[in-house]
Design a protein around this motif. Structure first.
Motif, PDB file in Angstrom:
ATOM      1  N   THR A 190     -28.130  14.383 -19.573  1.00 15.75           N
ATOM      2  CA  THR A 190     -27.913  15.090 -20.844  1.00 15.75           C
ATOM      3  C   THR A 190     -26.885  16.214 -20.741  1.00 15.75           C
ATOM      4  O   THR A 190     -26.430  16.721 -21.755  1.00 15.75           O
ATOM      5  CB  THR A 190     -29.238  15.682 -21.353  1.00 15.75           C
ATOM      6  N   VAL A 191     -26.517  16.617 -19.520  1.00 19.80           N
ATOM      7  CA  VAL A 191     -25.535  17.686 -19.365  1.00 19.80           C
ATOM      8  C   VAL A 191     -24.800  17.489 -18.043  1.00 19.80           C
ATOM      9  O   VAL A 191     -25.402  17.105 -17.041  1.00 19.80           O
ATOM     10  CB  VAL A 191     -26.219  19.079 -19.409  1.00 19.80           C
ATOM     11  N   VAL A 192     -23.493  17.689 -18.049  1.00 20.57           N
ATOM     12  CA  VAL A 192     -22.667  17.508 -16.851  1.00 20.57           C
ATOM     13  C   VAL A 192     -22.435  18.860 -16.187  1.00 20.57           C
ATOM     14  O   VAL A 192     -22.123  19.847 -16.857  1.00 20.57           O
ATOM     15  CB  VAL A 192     -21.314  16.861 -17.212  1.00 20.57           C
ATOM     16  N   VAL A 193     -22.583  18.894 -14.868  1.00 23.08           N
ATOM     17  CA  VAL A 193     -22.256  20.084 -14.086  1.00 23.08           C
ATOM     18  C   VAL A 193     -21.184  19.680 -13.080  1.00 23.08           C
ATOM     19  O   VAL A 193     -21.439  18.919 -12.143  1.00 23.08           O
ATOM     20  CB  VAL A 193     -23.493  20.650 -13.362  1.00 23.08           C
ATOM     21  N   ASP A 194     -19.980  20.174 -13.280  1.00 25.27           N
ATOM     22  CA  ASP A 194     -18.851  19.815 -12.429  1.00 25.27           C
ATOM     23  C   ASP A 194     -18.771  20.798 -11.262  1.00 25.27           C
ATOM     24  O   ASP A 194     -18.540  21.998 -11.453  1.00 25.27           O
ATOM     25  CB  ASP A 194     -17.552  19.847 -13.245  1.00 25.27           C
ATOM     26  N   CYS A 195     -18.972  20.285 -10.060  1.00 22.63           N
ATOM     27  CA  CYS A 195     -19.033  21.127  -8.853  1.00 22.63           C
ATOM     28  C   CYS A 195     -17.738  21.116  -8.055  1.00 22.63           C
ATOM     29  O   CYS A 195     -17.672  21.715  -6.974  1.00 22.63           O
ATOM     30  CB  CYS A 195     -20.174  20.642  -7.951  1.00 22.63           C
ATOM     31  N   GLY A 222     -35.106  22.118 -18.899  1.00 27.26           N
ATOM     32  CA  GLY A 222     -35.752  20.825 -18.727  1.00 27.26           C
ATOM     33  C   GLY A 222     -34.827  19.650 -18.976  1.00 27.26           C
ATOM     34  O   GLY A 222     -35.291  18.506 -19.064  1.00 27.26           O
ATOM     35  N   GLN A 223     -33.523  19.896 -19.081  1.00 26.20           N
ATOM     36  CA  GLN A 223     -32.570  18.800 -19.300  1.00 26.20           C
ATOM     37  C   GLN A 223     -32.353  18.011 -18.004  1.00 26.20           C
ATOM     38  O   GLN A 223     -32.867  18.355 -16.945  1.00 26.20           O
ATOM     39  CB  GLN A 223     -31.245  19.364 -19.797  1.00 26.20           C
ATOM     40  N   ILE A 224     -31.555  16.953 -18.100  1.00 27.22           N
ATOM     41  CA  ILE A 224     -31.252  16.110 -16.947  1.00 27.22           C
ATOM     42  C   ILE A 224     -29.779  16.297 -16.591  1.00 27.22           C
ATOM     43  O   ILE A 224     -28.883  15.759 -17.247  1.00 27.22           O
ATOM     44  CB  ILE A 224     -31.548  14.626 -17.248  1.00 27.22           C
ATOM     45  N   PRO A 225     -29.498  17.090 -15.554  1.00 25.28           N
ATOM     46  CA  PRO A 225     -28.105  17.356 -15.193  1.00 25.28           C
ATOM     47  C   PRO A 225     -27.466  16.191 -14.437  1.00 25.28           C
ATOM     48  O   PRO A 225     -28.119  15.484 -13.671  1.00 25.28           O
ATOM     49  CB  PRO A 225     -28.209  18.593 -14.292  1.00 25.28           C
ATOM     50  N   VAL A 226     -26.182  16.005 -14.676  1.00 32.42           N
ATOM     51  CA  VAL A 226     -25.370  15.031 -13.952  1.00 32.42           C
ATOM     52  C   VAL A 226     -24.353  15.818 -13.133  1.00 32.42           C
ATOM     53  O   VAL A 226     -23.497  16.508 -13.700  1.00 32.42           O
ATOM     54  CB  VAL A 226     -24.654  14.070 -14.918  1.00 32.42           C
ATOM     55  N   LEU A 227     -24.454  15.736 -11.818  1.00 33.13           N
ATOM     56  CA  LEU A 227     -23.583  16.497 -10.929  1.00 33.13           C
ATOM     57  C   LEU A 227     -22.351  15.675 -10.589  1.00 33.13           C
ATOM     58  O   LEU A 227     -22.455  14.515 -10.174  1.00 33.13           O
ATOM     59  CB  LEU A 227     -24.312  16.879  -9.644  1.00 33.13           C
ATOM     60  N   ASP A 270     -17.682  12.016 -21.084  1.00 32.87           N
ATOM     61  CA  ASP A 270     -17.028  12.910 -22.045  1.00 32.87           C
ATOM     62  C   ASP A 270     -17.923  13.251 -23.238  1.00 32.87           C
ATOM     63  O   ASP A 270     -17.671  14.244 -23.935  1.00 32.87           O
ATOM     64  CB  ASP A 270     -15.732  12.280 -22.553  1.00 32.87           C
ATOM     65  N   HIS A 271     -18.944  12.447 -23.493  1.00 33.41           N
ATOM     66  CA  HIS A 271     -19.807  12.692 -24.649  1.00 33.41           C
ATOM     67  C   HIS A 271     -20.867  13.752 -24.382  1.00 33.41           C
ATOM     68  O   HIS A 271     -21.574  14.174 -25.304  1.00 33.41           O
ATOM     69  CB  HIS A 271     -20.495  11.390 -25.060  1.00 33.41           C
ATOM     70  N   LEU A 272     -20.962  14.220 -23.133  1.00 34.99           N
ATOM     71  CA  LEU A 272     -22.002  15.192 -22.778  1.00 34.99           C
ATOM     72  C   LEU A 272     -21.426  16.600 -22.673  1.00 34.99           C
ATOM     73  O   LEU A 272     -20.260  16.776 -22.290  1.00 34.99           O
ATOM     74  CB  LEU A 272     -22.640  14.816 -21.435  1.00 34.99           C
ATOM     75  N   PRO A 273     -22.224  17.629 -22.997  1.00 30.87           N
ATOM     76  CA  PRO A 273     -21.771  18.997 -22.753  1.00 30.87           C
ATOM     77  C   PRO A 273     -21.489  19.204 -21.270  1.00 30.87           C
ATOM     78  O   PRO A 273     -22.122  18.576 -20.418  1.00 30.87           O
ATOM     79  CB  PRO A 273     -22.934  19.864 -23.233  1.00 30.87           C
ATOM     80  N   ARG A 274     -20.566  20.081 -20.957  1.00 32.07           N
ATOM     81  CA  ARG A 274     -20.056  20.189 -19.582  1.00 32.07           C
ATOM     82  C   ARG A 274     -19.976  21.651 -19.149  1.00 32.07           C
ATOM     83  O   ARG A 274     -19.583  22.517 -19.912  1.00 32.07           O
ATOM     84  CB  ARG A 274     -18.671  19.541 -19.509  1.00 32.07           C
ATOM     85  N   TYR A 275     -20.344  21.891 -17.893  1.00 33.53           N
ATOM     86  CA  TYR A 275     -20.245  23.223 -17.299  1.00 33.53           C
ATOM     87  C   TYR A 275     -19.558  23.099 -15.940  1.00 33.53           C
ATOM     88  O   TYR A 275     -19.812  22.158 -15.188  1.00 33.53           O
ATOM     89  CB  TYR A 275     -21.622  23.860 -17.110  1.00 33.53           C
ATOM     90  N   ASP A 276     -18.685  24.056 -15.639  1.00 37.89           N
ATOM     91  CA  ASP A 276     -18.043  24.110 -14.325  1.00 37.89           C
ATOM     92  C   ASP A 276     -18.729  25.182 -13.474  1.00 37.89           C
ATOM     93  O   ASP A 276     -19.176  26.216 -13.994  1.00 37.89           O
ATOM     94  CB  ASP A 276     -16.556  24.457 -14.453  1.00 37.89           C
ATOM     95  N   VAL A 277     -18.792  24.933 -12.175  1.00 37.46           N
ATOM     96  CA  VAL A 277     -19.384  25.898 -11.244  1.00 37.46           C
ATOM     97  C   VAL A 277     -18.338  26.265 -10.211  1.00 37.46           C
ATOM     98  O   VAL A 277     -17.666  25.384  -9.650  1.00 37.46           O
ATOM     99  CB  VAL A 277     -20.626  25.308 -10.529  1.00 37.46           C
ATOM    100  N   ASP A 278     -18.198  27.550  -9.946  1.00 32.24           N
ATOM    101  CA  ASP A 278     -17.282  27.992  -8.895  1.00 32.24           C
ATOM    102  C   ASP A 278     -18.012  28.886  -7.900  1.00 32.24           C
ATOM    103  O   ASP A 278     -19.196  29.196  -8.075  1.00 32.24           O
ATOM    104  CB  ASP A 278     -16.061  28.702  -9.485  1.00 32.24           C
ATOM    105  N   LEU A 279     -17.313  29.286  -6.861  1.00 33.63           N
ATOM    106  CA  LEU A 279     -17.944  30.071  -5.797  1.00 33.63           C
ATOM    107  C   LEU A 279     -18.458  31.409  -6.294  1.00 33.63           C
ATOM    108  O   LEU A 279     -19.517  31.878  -5.867  1.00 33.63           O
ATOM    109  CB  LEU A 279     -16.951  30.284  -4.651  1.00 33.63           C
ATOM    110  N   GLU A 280     -17.734  32.042  -7.199  1.00 43.46           N
ATOM    111  CA  GLU A 280     -18.181  33.338  -7.684  1.00 43.46           C
ATOM    112  C   GLU A 280     -19.506  33.216  -8.425  1.00 43.46           C
ATOM    113  O   GLU A 280     -20.357  34.103  -8.354  1.00 43.46           O
ATOM    114  CB  GLU A 280     -17.118  33.976  -8.587  1.00 43.46           C
ATOM    115  N   THR A 281     -19.702  32.095  -9.137  1.00 44.63           N
ATOM    116  CA  THR A 281     -20.979  31.858  -9.813  1.00 44.63           C
ATOM    117  C   THR A 281     -22.115  31.808  -8.810  1.00 44.63           C
ATOM    118  O   THR A 281     -23.188  32.396  -9.027  1.00 44.63           O
ATOM    119  CB  THR A 281     -20.918  30.534 -10.593  1.00 44.63           C
ATOM    120  N   LEU A 282     -21.906  31.124  -7.689  1.00 36.93           N
ATOM    121  CA  LEU A 282     -22.971  31.012  -6.686  1.00 36.93           C
ATOM    122  C   LEU A 282     -23.127  32.290  -5.870  1.00 36.93           C
ATOM    123  O   LEU A 282     -24.228  32.577  -5.378  1.00 36.93           O
ATOM    124  CB  LEU A 282     -22.715  29.809  -5.785  1.00 36.93           C
TER     125      LEU A 282
END
Length: 419
Positions: A190-195, A222-227, A270-282
């Motif tokens: 349900t949601v993309v997390v780009d690592c 409680g969503q289902i992330p796609v890494l 592309d149809h799913l909401p997307r979030y990017d993760v970077d080192l500063e976030t972690l």
């Protein structure tokens, strides 16, 4: 509420008490849950993992004793989660107060009650480290959040996130509602997390996964992330650390890692909401999880979820040469892993280096650490999430290497993430 549930003739027989009153009671629980969830039918399960054996009060005992008194027995292979005691090393558990003594006595009684119901005394939160784990598409009824997320995500088995009492009822009936993550439609991302911004070098490090899991759990709920971007050869131990942190921080019960996990999508996202993760976030995530800022340290606790044999071996390798540890150092693991470590000499290396190996329970749920300690280090995102509230301690989150270095120095030793 529309009741769409249809039972088979066999299930009607179980519900009607023809296999005994204990089975009928358990069946009433499963059927009621199915109706509440709008399930059209029940599914037969091939195994169960029970979390109800951890003592939370008299009701825990009452329910188990009621089932046993009615003649109930599990009808599928059923493993047991951690209890309230280390039965091999009972002296590790503190019993100085009335409350602690009650938990020790009743916790032991509860653990015995579940064995009497036919469960296997595995006493581990990592049943996926045992033989006979379920395969892709297999319906099971597992409780304990990290076990659930690992079974669904890494193994591709199907289980909803079952709570206490439901787990043992599923084991006794061999049934679970066909709803939630037992169904195909509920398992889609349900949601993309780009690592990918984290870089492959960092994504091959141990600490990336508890931090990423905590961040994604907080983000996804409680969503289902796609890494996206996880290395294809990522270890099960790293996926375990990610899932455990994501499940405790946000209730994640299933994640997909593209190119890694068996049900991960292969088409466009592309149809799913997307979030990017970077080192500063972690880096910010580690700062939030590390509630201690003084640099002082009283103890180290690793192995939450229970350490695998590979993790025990790695810790032994870090401790084999060099100065001894100056602080109390705890490793939580399962009995089966401890037995293997004893056979190979890994256990002797750990204990000679000053490590206390805990089985059957975990240090954040049982009175093992001294109440005088205020600062404890861990490599577990799950332990770091729960311990401040459970134990009234401040926490430092670091890699296993940082935990060992800190235990040797007697103070916190951390390195910059990504350096």
């Amino acid at each position: 509420m529309v009741d769409n549930l249809r039972l088979t003739a066999e299930e009607e027989r179980l519900l009607g008490g023809q296999d005994g009153d204990g089975v009928a009671l358990a069946m009433r629980v499963i059927v009621s849950l199915a109706r509440l969830g709008g399930a059209p039918r029940l599914v037969e399960i091939t195994s169960a993992h029970v979390d109800s054996c951890l003592y939370h009060g008299q009701v825990s005992l009452d329910f188990a004793h009621t089932l046993a008194g009615l003649g109930a027995k599990v009808r599928v292979p059923t493993t047991l989660n951690v209890g309230s005691m280390d039965l091999l090393h009972p002296g590790l558990v503190r019993t100085t107060t009335d409350a602690e003594r009650e938990i020790a006595v009743r916790g032991r009684e509860l653990m015995a009650a579940y064995v009497d119901l036919g469960c296997t005394p595995t006493w581990t939160c990592a049943p996926y480290q045992l033989p006979g784990r379920p395969g892709v598409g297999e319906h099971v009824a597992w409780a304990e959040s990290n076990a659930v997320v690992f079974a669904n995500s890494v193994l591709g088995a199907r289980t909803d996130r079952y709570g206490d009492f439901v787990d043992i009822c599923a084991a006794i009936t061999g049934r679970a509602p066909y709803s939630g993550l037992q169904t195909t439609e509920a398992r889609r991302g349900t949601v993309v997390v780009d690592c990918r911004r984290l870089g492959e070098r960092f994504l091959r490090s141990e600490l990336a996964y508890p931090l990423l899991g905590h961040h994604v759990g907080s983000l996804a709920g409680g969503q289902i992330p796609v890494l996206v971007g996880i290395p294809g050869d990522v270890s099960e131990d790293n996926l375990k650390a990610f899932g455990a942190a994501a499940a405790s921080a946000g209730g994640v019960a299933l994640f997909h890692a593209v190119g890694v996990t068996p049900e991960a999508p292969t088409g466009s996202l592309d149809h799913l909401p997307r979030y990017d993760v970077d080192l500063e976030t972690l880096r910010a995530t580690r700062r939030r999880l590390s509630t201690s800022a003084s640099g002082e340290l009283d103890a180290v606790s690793v192995g939450t979820p229970h350490a695998s044999y590979a993790e025990c071996e790695r810790l032994a390798g870090l401790l084999r040469d060099g100065p001894p540890v100056r602080l109390a150092f705890y490793l939580s693991t399962g009995r089966a892993t401890r037995a293997r470590a004893e056979e190979t000499g890994v256990l002797r290396t750990l204990e000679s280096a000053g490590v206390t190996v805990v089985v059957d329970t975990c240090t954040y749920v049982t009175s093992i650490l001294s109440p005088a300690w205020t600062n404890v280090m861990t490599n577990s995102g799950k332990w770091a999430h729960y311990a401040p509230g459970n134990l009234n301690v401040d926490v430092v989150l670091g890699s296993l290497e940082e935990c060992v270095a800190s235990a040797r120095e007697g103070r916190v030793v951390l390195h910059e993430l990504g350096a």
